[in-house]
Write an enzyme that holds these catalytic residues in place. Structure first.
Site, PDB file in Angstrom:
ATOM      1  N   GLY A   1       0.833  -1.203   0.000  1.00 24.48           N
ATOM      2  CA  GLY A   1       0.000   0.000   0.000  1.00 24.48           C
ATOM      3  C   GLY A   1       0.864   1.248   0.000  1.00 24.48           C
ATOM      4  O   GLY A   1       2.005   1.251  -0.471  1.00 24.48           O
ATOM      5  N   GLY A   2       0.309   2.306   0.571  1.00 23.13           N
ATOM      6  CA  GLY A   2       1.034   3.581   0.620  1.00 23.13           C
ATOM      7  C   GLY A   2       2.327   3.488   1.410  1.00 23.13           C
ATOM      8  O   GLY A   2       3.200   4.351   1.296  1.00 23.13           O
TER       9      GLY A   2
ATOM     10  N   GLY B   1      23.497  14.137 -29.198  1.00 23.62           N
ATOM     11  CA  GLY B   1      22.943  14.559 -27.918  1.00 23.62           C
ATOM     12  C   GLY B   1      23.542  13.757 -26.774  1.00 23.62           C
ATOM     13  O   GLY B   1      23.694  14.262 -25.651  1.00 23.62           O
ATOM     14  N   ALA B   2      23.873  12.502 -27.074  1.00 20.93           N
ATOM     15  CA  ALA B   2      24.440  11.653 -26.016  1.00 20.93           C
ATOM     16  C   ALA B   2      25.827  12.169 -25.612  1.00 20.93           C
ATOM     17  O   ALA B   2      26.212  12.095 -24.446  1.00 20.93           O
ATOM     18  CB  ALA B   2      24.515  10.212 -26.491  1.00 20.93           C
TER      19      ALA B   2
HETATM   20  C1  HXC Z   1      -3.400  -4.622  11.722  1.00 21.35           C
HETATM   21  C2  HXC Z   1      -2.313  -6.440  10.877  1.00 21.35           C
HETATM   22  C3  HXC Z   1      -2.093  -5.781   9.652  1.00 21.35           C
HETATM   23  C4  HXC Z   1      -2.584  -4.445   9.537  1.00 21.35           C
HETATM   24  C5  HXC Z   1      -1.224  -7.717   9.510  1.00 21.35           C
HETATM   25  N1  HXC Z   1      -1.771  -7.648  10.730  1.00 21.35           N
HETATM   26  N2  HXC Z   1      -1.432  -6.594   8.831  1.00 21.35           N
HETATM   27  N3  HXC Z   1      -2.959  -5.877  11.900  1.00 21.35           N
HETATM   28  N4  HXC Z   1      -3.230  -3.918  10.588  1.00 21.35           N
HETATM   29  N5  HXC Z   1      -2.405  -3.742   8.433  1.00 21.35           N
HETATM   30  C6  HXC Z   1      -1.750  -8.659  11.768  1.00 21.35           C
HETATM   31  C7  HXC Z   1      -2.677  -9.842  11.449  1.00 21.35           C
HETATM   32  O1  HXC Z   1      -3.980  -9.559  11.855  1.00 21.35           O
HETATM   33  C8  HXC Z   1      -2.023 -10.934  12.273  1.00 21.35           C
HETATM   34  O2  HXC Z   1      -2.426 -10.748  13.608  1.00 21.35           O
HETATM   35  C9  HXC Z   1      -0.555 -10.610  12.228  1.00 21.35           C
HETATM   36  O3  HXC Z   1      -0.468  -9.235  11.835  1.00 21.35           O
HETATM   37  C10 HXC Z   1       0.201 -11.419  11.195  1.00 21.35           C
HETATM   38  O4  HXC Z   1      -0.504 -11.331   9.975  1.00 21.35           O
HETATM   39  P1  HXC Z   1      -0.843 -12.609   9.084  1.00 21.35           P
HETATM   40  O5  HXC Z   1      -1.847 -12.183   8.086  1.00 21.35           O
HETATM   41  O6  HXC Z   1      -1.163 -13.766   9.973  1.00 21.35           O
HETATM   42  O7  HXC Z   1       0.584 -12.876   8.405  1.00 21.35           O
HETATM   43  P2  HXC Z   1       0.895 -13.355   6.949  1.00 21.35           P
HETATM   44  O8  HXC Z   1       0.059 -14.523   6.576  1.00 21.35           O
HETATM   45  O9  HXC Z   1       2.389 -13.522   6.895  1.00 21.35           O
HETATM   46  O10 HXC Z   1       0.469 -12.162   5.986  1.00 21.35           O
HETATM   47  C11 HXC Z   1       1.135 -10.921   6.063  1.00 21.35           C
HETATM   48  C12 HXC Z   1       0.381  -9.854   5.216  1.00 21.35           C
HETATM   49  C13 HXC Z   1      -1.090  -9.831   5.624  1.00 21.35           C
HETATM   50  C14 HXC Z   1       0.503 -10.237   3.737  1.00 21.35           C
HETATM   51  C15 HXC Z   1       1.084  -8.536   5.437  1.00 21.35           C
HETATM   52  O11 HXC Z   1      -1.184  -9.732   7.055  1.00 21.35           O
HETATM   53  C16 HXC Z   1      -1.824  -8.698   5.024  1.00 21.35           C
HETATM   54  O12 HXC Z   1      -2.241  -8.744   3.867  1.00 21.35           O
HETATM   55  N6  HXC Z   1      -2.043  -7.647   5.817  1.00 21.35           N
HETATM   56  C17 HXC Z   1      -2.747  -6.471   5.379  1.00 21.35           C
HETATM   57  C18 HXC Z   1      -1.895  -5.671   4.432  1.00 21.35           C
HETATM   58  C19 HXC Z   1      -2.566  -4.395   4.045  1.00 21.35           C
HETATM   59  O13 HXC Z   1      -3.462  -4.397   3.174  1.00 21.35           O
HETATM   60  N7  HXC Z   1      -2.233  -3.321   4.760  1.00 21.35           N
HETATM   61  C20 HXC Z   1      -2.832  -2.054   4.577  1.00 21.35           C
HETATM   62  C21 HXC Z   1      -2.103  -1.463   3.373  1.00 21.35           C
HETATM   63  S1  HXC Z   1      -2.714   0.104   3.031  1.00 21.35           S
HETATM   64  P3  HXC Z   1      -2.628 -11.997  14.624  1.00 21.35           P
HETATM   65  O14 HXC Z   1      -3.230 -11.387  15.832  1.00 21.35           O
HETATM   66  O15 HXC Z   1      -3.495 -12.976  13.935  1.00 21.35           O
HETATM   67  O16 HXC Z   1      -1.233 -12.520  14.855  1.00 21.35           O
HETATM   68  C22 HXC Z   1      -1.657   1.038   3.842  1.00 21.35           C
HETATM   69  C23 HXC Z   1      -1.967   2.468   3.700  1.00 21.35           C
HETATM   70  C24 HXC Z   1      -0.779   3.275   4.060  1.00 21.35           C
HETATM   71  O17 HXC Z   1      -0.764   0.629   4.456  1.00 21.35           O
HETATM   72  C25 HXC Z   1      -1.033   4.626   3.526  1.00 21.35           C
HETATM   73  C26 HXC Z   1       0.135   5.479   3.714  1.00 21.35           C
HETATM   74  C27 HXC Z   1      -0.080   6.765   2.999  1.00 21.35           C
END
Ligand code: HXC
Length: 519
Positions: A174-175, A409-410
């Protein structure tokens, strides 16, 4: 009174024990099973022994003002921040801990990164981010987004002031990818790290395409196709070794010069070989890295973005123990032509060197810009202009050595004299002209060739004449656009002498807010 004191100490020790319990070996196994190290193991590898000092180890996440999900109370809130020594030099760092809510970034987690970024900037020392995070912490919503925005703003404030290095050691989605993208260098580890704005699930949903994490945003993709990452390594140990090596070339901030080695044992390669490395046939490729290694201190070349736009080479090296930045055409890839990606790669490198007082050496063998509809439509004009802008704007010492081709140019863009080159040299077989012999003859003698009895013979004669009279280094030499035509075997000594002459170079710039580089 005595009892109060004992109670206070008991609480102090209880907290420490709870902190230690949080970092159990059993917990670490979860990372190891994925082929990853824990955040603390990474810090141990990066910093000199016992030199890392942690800050804010006991902060805890904020409570939620709504009932969606929970935020686990843990010391540190999923990120370790602090400072220590890397090869004896001060470095600030943050390391995200995937084992705490997936290393997700909540408000307190963000505040810690914000704190260490500001500290690094104030102290004038590099900052390294070890990134392993699921991105914005969903439960903390807009507070997380605000945290990212503060981190980005700090990245931008620190840009050009202190070196900023991002090491991706897990997800960056994501971001969240934009903090690394705003830093100077991105390192990635194959198979365990990935970066993308929208992940495989979204790609499937929107485009119905199946793609794996590695295919979409793995280390090799970013180090070769997108150019987002500068380095890709097979495992985390080597990734961190790479970071340490890079740091050894860099000053701590923009007010310092890069570190000078004081070794007595630098052995250059045999310079006489330089006379033989470039083939006589102007169309025959060769490996520019061989030339580089015969000029610099032995084994000191550290290539940057090696697999992205390999038609241009960028890297740091030492010449007589002092750091230089090398930008060179690579005749063995696309004949060393300049295209969109190589323009971007080169421009960014020149700007980095300029920001951090690293003198630049250009090794030139370039037939021109890459022709083609694709290049024109994708904006080679706009991208090529970045390289021009970067060179002309850079105020560090800038030297060009023309080995063979320098056309059109290069020729101009590769730090030519009139663009601002401080010293411009050429080898005797250099060809400096508006274009190559074949093209020039076709345009200038189009009519004569059409009417000739034997056009093939006439063309051959004219090409020969052009080579003899135009495509050589001597016209530019006579005009002072080349300072000297030199024997290839003298290149290293000549460069050492003139870099020494340039060591106090100072350029006053016209006051302005900033230029408008064609982005
Ligand atoms: C809260 C999160 C989290 C998140 C993971 N966890 N991402 N908790 N917010 N964004 C937690 C899970 O709930 C889990 O908790 C633990 O971390 C481990 O995650 P798993 O999914 O079990 O691990 P894995 O299978 O290795 O997968 C990792 C992952 C997946 C691919 C990163 O967790 C995932 O897709 N997460 C979401 C990614 C995402 O979309 N993030 C937001 C992006 S947008 P428990 O309690 O079960 O251990 C963004 C905007 C930023 O970031 C903008 C900036 C301008």
């Amino acid at each position: 009174m005595e009892q109060d004191k004992r109670k206070a100490f008991r609480r102090f020790i209880d907290r420490q024990e709870a902190f230690i319990a949080q970092n159990s070996a059993e917990r670490a196994l979860k990372q190891h099973e994925k082929g990853k190290l824990t955040a603390r193991e990474r810090l141990d590898l990066l910093f000199d022994e016992d030199s890392f000092t942690e800050i804010d180890a006991y902060v805890v996440p904020e409570g939620l003002s709504h009932g969606f999900g929970k935020v686990k109370r843990s010391f540190g809130d999923g990120v370790i921040i602090g400072h220590g020594k890397v090869n004896g030099r001060l470095v600030f760092c943050y390391a995200q801990d995937f084992l705490v809510m997936g290393g997700s970034l909540g408000t307190v987690h963000a505040a810690k990164i914000d704190k260490i970024q500001k500290m690094a900037l104030k102290m004038g020392a590099p900052i390294i981010g070890l990134i392993d995070s699921g991105g914005a912490r969903i439960q903390e919503g807009v507070g997380s987004l605000a945290g990212y925005a503060r981190i980005f703003r700090n990245n931008i404030k620190a840009s050009g002031v202190i070196p900023q290095i991002s090491v991706i050691m897990g997800p960056a989605a994501g971001g969240a990818v934009y903090s690394p993208a705003l830093t100077d260098f991105i390192f990635m580890t194959r198979q365990t790290s990935y970066m993308f704005v929208t992940g495989p699930d979204v790609v499937k949903e929107v485009l119905n395409e199946d793609v794996t994490f590695e295919e979409l945003g793995g280390a090799d993709v970013h180090a070769s196709k997108s150019g987002v990452a500068h380095f890709a390594y097979d495992d985390e140990e080597n990734t961190i070794l790479g970071v340490k090596k890079l740091l050894s070339f860099l000053p701590s901030n923009n007010l310092e010069n890069p570190p000078i080695l004081n070794r007595q044992d630098i052995i250059p390669e045999n310079s006489d070989n330089l006379r033989l490395l470039v083939p006589d046939d102007p169309n025959k490729p060769y490996d520019m890295v061989d030339v580089i290694s015969h000029i610099i201190d032995k084994n000191s070349f550290f290539e940057i973005s090696e697999n992205f736009a390999p038609n241009i080479i960028t890297g740091l090296a030492r010449l007589d123990q002092k750091v230089i930045g090398i930008l060179a055409n690579q005749p063995k890839v696309m004949a060393g032509t300049i295209d969109i990606d190589s323009s971007d790669k080169g421009a960014r490198f020149v700007r980095f060197c300029d920001a951090f007082n690293i003198p630049i050496l250009v090794l030139e063998d370039v037939p021109g810009f890459l022709p083609g509809v694709n290049q024109e439509h994708a904006g080679i004009i706009r991208h090529g202009a970045k390289l021009l802008f970067a060179f002309a704007e850079a105020s560090v010492p800038k030297i060009t050595l023309i080995l063979r081709k320098a056309y059109g140019g290069a020729y101009i863009v590769m730090n030519s004299k009139n663009l601002g080159g401080d010293f411009n040299f050429a080898w005797p077989m250099a060809e400096v002209a508006v274009m190559g012999p074949e093209g020039a003859v076709k345009i200038i003698y189009r009519k004569e060739l059409a009417e000739a009895e034997d056009p093939v013979k006439l063309k051959k004669e004219l090409v020969e004449k052009y080579r003899e009279e135009v495509a050589n280094p001597y016209i530019a030499d006579e005009k002072g656009y080349i300072d000297e035509v030199i024997d290839p075997a003298d290149s290293r000594e000549k460069l050492i002498t003139v870099y020494d002459a340039l060591k106090n170079k100072h350029v006053e710039r016209q006051p302005k807010k900033h230029g408008n580089i064609p982005l």
